[in-house]
Write an enzyme that holds these catalytic residues in place. Structure first.
Site, PDB file in Angstrom:
ATOM      1  N   SER A   1       0.844  -1.191   0.000  1.00 14.87           N
ATOM      2  CA  SER A   1       0.000   0.000   0.000  1.00 14.87           C
ATOM      3  C   SER A   1       0.876   1.236   0.000  1.00 14.87           C
ATOM      4  O   SER A   1       1.670   1.452   0.924  1.00 14.87           O
ATOM      5  CB  SER A   1      -0.914   0.015   1.222  1.00 14.87           C
ATOM      6  OG  SER A   1      -1.527   1.279   1.352  1.00 14.87           O
TER       7      SER A   1
ATOM      8  N   ALA B   1     -15.029   8.462   4.886  1.00 19.06           N
ATOM      9  CA  ALA B   1     -15.853   9.644   4.655  1.00 19.06           C
ATOM     10  C   ALA B   1     -17.192   9.305   4.032  1.00 19.06           C
ATOM     11  O   ALA B   1     -18.000  10.198   3.765  1.00 19.06           O
ATOM     12  CB  ALA B   1     -15.105  10.638   3.766  1.00 19.06           C
TER      13      ALA B   1
ATOM     14  N   SER C   1     -14.598   4.213  -0.422  1.00 20.81           N
ATOM     15  CA  SER C   1     -13.222   3.813  -0.694  1.00 20.81           C
ATOM     16  C   SER C   1     -13.084   2.295  -0.692  1.00 20.81           C
ATOM     17  O   SER C   1     -12.255   1.741  -1.423  1.00 20.81           O
ATOM     18  CB  SER C   1     -12.272   4.431   0.338  1.00 20.81           C
ATOM     19  OG  SER C   1     -12.629   4.036   1.661  1.00 20.81           O
TER      20      SER C   1
ATOM     21  N   GLU D   1     -17.276  -8.343   0.321  1.00 22.76           N
ATOM     22  CA  GLU D   1     -17.486  -7.479   1.482  1.00 22.76           C
ATOM     23  C   GLU D   1     -18.506  -8.086   2.437  1.00 22.76           C
ATOM     24  O   GLU D   1     -18.357  -8.019   3.658  1.00 22.76           O
ATOM     25  CB  GLU D   1     -17.921  -6.081   1.036  1.00 22.76           C
ATOM     26  CG  GLU D   1     -17.979  -5.097   2.178  1.00 22.76           C
ATOM     27  CD  GLU D   1     -17.821  -3.649   1.748  1.00 22.76           C
ATOM     28  OE1 GLU D   1     -18.079  -2.768   2.600  1.00 22.76           O
ATOM     29  OE2 GLU D   1     -17.449  -3.383   0.600  1.00 22.76           O
TER      30      GLU D   1
ATOM     31  N   ASP E   1     -22.558   0.549  -4.275  1.00 22.02           N
ATOM     32  CA  ASP E   1     -21.202   1.079  -4.332  1.00 22.02           C
ATOM     33  C   ASP E   1     -20.362   0.354  -5.370  1.00 22.02           C
ATOM     34  O   ASP E   1     -19.630   0.980  -6.153  1.00 22.02           O
ATOM     35  CB  ASP E   1     -20.535   0.966  -2.959  1.00 22.02           C
ATOM     36  CG  ASP E   1     -21.228   1.822  -1.912  1.00 22.02           C
ATOM     37  OD1 ASP E   1     -22.111   2.614  -2.287  1.00 22.02           O
ATOM     38  OD2 ASP E   1     -20.884   1.688  -0.722  1.00 22.02           O
TER      39      ASP E   1
ATOM     40  N   TYR F   1     -25.721   0.402  10.770  1.00 18.66           N
ATOM     41  CA  TYR F   1     -26.105  -0.027   9.422  1.00 18.66           C
ATOM     42  C   TYR F   1     -26.747  -1.415   9.482  1.00 18.66           C
ATOM     43  O   TYR F   1     -27.835  -1.635   8.937  1.00 18.66           O
ATOM     44  CB  TYR F   1     -24.859  -0.041   8.536  1.00 18.66           C
ATOM     45  CG  TYR F   1     -25.079  -0.438   7.100  1.00 18.66           C
ATOM     46  CD1 TYR F   1     -25.315   0.522   6.128  1.00 18.66           C
ATOM     47  CD2 TYR F   1     -25.042  -1.774   6.707  1.00 18.66           C
ATOM     48  CE1 TYR F   1     -25.508   0.167   4.801  1.00 18.66           C
ATOM     49  CE2 TYR F   1     -25.237  -2.141   5.398  1.00 18.66           C
ATOM     50  CZ  TYR F   1     -25.462  -1.167   4.447  1.00 18.66           C
ATOM     51  OH  TYR F   1     -25.662  -1.536   3.138  1.00 18.66           O
TER      52      TYR F   1
END
Length: 391
Positions: free
Chosen positions: A68, A122, A126, A159, A171, A220
């Site tokens: 990364s 945010a 991402s 995910e 997304d 969520y």
């Protein structure tokens, strides 16, 4: 935009050989249609001109090495023996590789270098940008024949099942299918979509509140459970419904007394938000930005009052934006409990809008915020030397 020449040089410095491909996948902002995707509903996002980049080169063994550029961290795993890591970001990459293999796609190992200018934490997705970029890099390296919708579903599955976040499909789908200068109206049940042009006189202005979304993940999942409970209760009268997508406002009004709070309020938000999203897309197709902005404002009020995912400081950002010159509409975007707002602003007012919004927010809360004036961009693809997508 990230400089792909710099990323290429970093890859060669790290691995001793240049990458064979650099791909990019964008972050996103949702203009309207919040918390509707996991209810089989409608969403209206744009892919933004901030993206995650993956420089990659195929290996001829089973080893995947990941570096990364942003985090100065590395990960190594065997493609034929993928296990969970105790480092969360590792699992997005491992989960995508595993999802590809489970789907029957043969993979060799790879060397990967990842960099991103999508702000983390945010609410600009991402994580989906990372999943889709990694998936597309594996697709290119291994010459996989795979439709964009399949890539999005595999990334979502990674995910859901490997990372453990029960996200909807929005997304990943916009990261794959985004179109420059357009928003996409997406039906999250059958994945059909249509592109709607954004008026050139209007800018998409994102404001990052810098409030960490510490409650977002747990709340969520709780909201998803509450929506599922609403469906179970309403099946007493409408046995054919599969999700809140199938519930009309008349259905809800007829049996609202049978739904305890907060189940009733959660369902009311989703049902009305689906209607607002469809009306909003139709308004923009007519060039009616005023109506679209009004629907954005109504969406925020519903997220604040019925879905209860806003915070007082976020409400300050939104209410301030509503009263600034050139703003058609503003709302919380993303899962909530922090993150970003999105506003549609007349282009010739963007500079004064941004300055005044930051000033009022700081005076009221003591917090600083960051403004991103975004352009709707294309979805995942090869990155060219100027960081744009390549067909």
């Amino acid at each position: 935009m990230l400089d792909t020449g710099t990323l290429r040089a970093r890859f060669q410095q790290h691995y001793g050989i240049p990458p064979s491909v650099i791909v990019r996948a964008p972050g996103r902002v949702n203009l309207i249609g919040e918390h509707t995707d996991y209810n089989d509903g409608f969403v209206f996002p744009v892919a933004i001109d901030r993206a995650t980049y993956v420089a990659a080169r195929l290996r001829h063994d089973q080893l995947v090495r990941v570096a990364s550029s942003d985090l100065n961290e590395e990960d190594t795993f065997a493609i034929d023996q993928i296990e969970r890591s105790n480092r969360p970001w590792h699992n997005y990459i491992r989960g995508v590789a595993l999802a590809l293999r489970v789907a029957g796609h043969p993979l060799l190992g790879a060397d990967l270098l990842i960099a991103s200018d999508v702000p983390r934490g945010a609410g600009l997705s991402s994580s989906a940008a990372l999943e889709v970029a990694v998936g597309y890099a594996f697709q290119v390296l291994n010459n996989l024949n795979m439709l964009g919708e399949e890539l999005a579903l595999l990334a979502q599955g990674a995910e859901n099942n490997f990372v453990g976040v029960q996200c909807g499909i929005m997304d990943q789908l916009i990261a794959v299918l985004g179109r420059a200068d357009h928003a996409l109206l997406i039906d999250c049940r059958d994945l059909s979509y249509r592109a709607v042009p954004l008026p050139p006189s209007v800018a998409v202005v994102i404001c990052d509140s810098h409030i960490p979304r510490t409650l977002a993940a747990s709340a969520y999942n709780q909201r998803r459970q509450e929506c599922d409970m609403a469906v179970q209760l309403l099946r007493r009268w409408y046995p054919g419904i599969r999700a809140l997508r199938d519930v009309s406002e008349d259905h809800l009004a007829a049996h609202s007394d049978a739904l305890p709070e907060p189940i009733r309020s959660r369902a009311r938000h989703v049902v009305r938000e689906n209607r607002r999203t469809l009306q909003g897309a139709e308004a923009l197709e007519r060039g009616d930005v005023v109506t679209f902005g009004r629907l954005m404002n109504e969406s925020h009020a519903s997220l604040r009052d019925d879905y209860q995912v806003s915070l007082p400081d976020i409400d300050i950002l939104v209410e301030t934006a509503h009263h600034l010159a050139g703003c058609y509409g503003s709302r919380l975007t993303g899962a909530g409990f922090g993150g970003c707002t999105v506003s549609l602003v007349e282009r010739n007012e963007v500079e004064s809008f941004s300055r005044d919004l930051l000033r009022v927010y700081h005076n009221a809360t003591g917090r600083t915020a960051t403004i991103y004036v975004c352009r709707a961009s294309d979805g995942v693809g090869r990155a060219t030397d100027n960081a744009g997508p390549q067909e």
